[in-house]
Design an enzyme around this catalytic site. Sequence first.
Site, PDB file in Angstrom:
ATOM      1  CG  ASN A  89      -1.534   1.296   1.556  1.00 15.28           C
ATOM      2  OD1 ASN A  89      -2.474   1.720   0.879  1.00 15.28           O
ATOM      3  ND2 ASN A  89      -1.031   1.977   2.581  1.00 15.28           N
ATOM      4  CE1 TYR A 160      -1.525   6.960  -6.329  1.00 15.32           C
ATOM      5  CE2 TYR A 160      -3.276   7.172  -7.948  1.00 15.32           C
ATOM      6  CZ  TYR A 160      -2.801   6.656  -6.759  1.00 15.32           C
ATOM      7  OH  TYR A 160      -3.603   5.823  -6.012  1.00 15.32           O
ATOM      8  CE  LYS A 164      -0.939   3.310  -6.347  1.00 11.91           C
ATOM      9  NZ  LYS A 164      -0.593   2.407  -5.227  1.00 11.91           N
TER      10      LYS A 164
END
Length: 254
Positions: A89, A160, A164
């Site tokens: 995470n 970002y 991902k």
Amino acid sequence: MTRPLSDLTVLVTGGGRGLGAAIARAFHREGARVAINYRNSQTAAETLAAELGPRAAAFRADVTDPAQVAAMVDQITERLGAPDVLVHNALADFAFNGDARAHLDRLQWADIARQAETAVGGALNCLAAMRAHCAAQGFGRIITIGTNLMQNPVVPYHDYTAAKGALLALTRTAAKELGPLGITVNMVSGGLLRTTDASAATPEAVFDIIAAQTPLGRVTTPEDLADAVLFFASPWARAVTGQNLIVDGGLVFG
């Protein structure tokens, strides 16, 4: 091979606050032993560990550093038992503020690389540190945290989202390689969560717009997403690997 959640030791990277803390609490609620990793959030991580009690502990490591990760896994093994489950995470410092985001006219590769170093590099380092134990017992559960911005980049957070996307690719290639060892690898992708430190900069009006567009009529919470993470670590997901489960109240489909 399956094992109940109460029999597992779980490493949650970036587990001291926000979504990571919600995931740590969810596993602890089900009886698992929880290793709460942090980089800078020492007070939050140690406070959470104290709240959860003897089946939890906080461990400092920068997941982008293989040596620190290996040392952390050794410390977890000594304190709680070798980790069977990884929930990756950890997030490089980032704020979901559309007005302050890096636009393409000033975005640099270093911006993407900085996000990928934690998202992809951190996952790789944790996998390397845990692989031998999981392979030896023929059991392991790897859960990465993604984003629904790949399906619907409503705000183009280029750095970002690119990181991902790369993490999803690694999730699927790792699932292919590690499956014969009894290790499953899956991703849980959330939308904008109400509320974490990363989403604290998001204007309230944006939350309202998302809620209005979502079939369930509300914004997803960290606790909602944490419960979906539990599924992939549980016996009920024993035949599921290489998948990306989107948990956003139905905002996007796919």
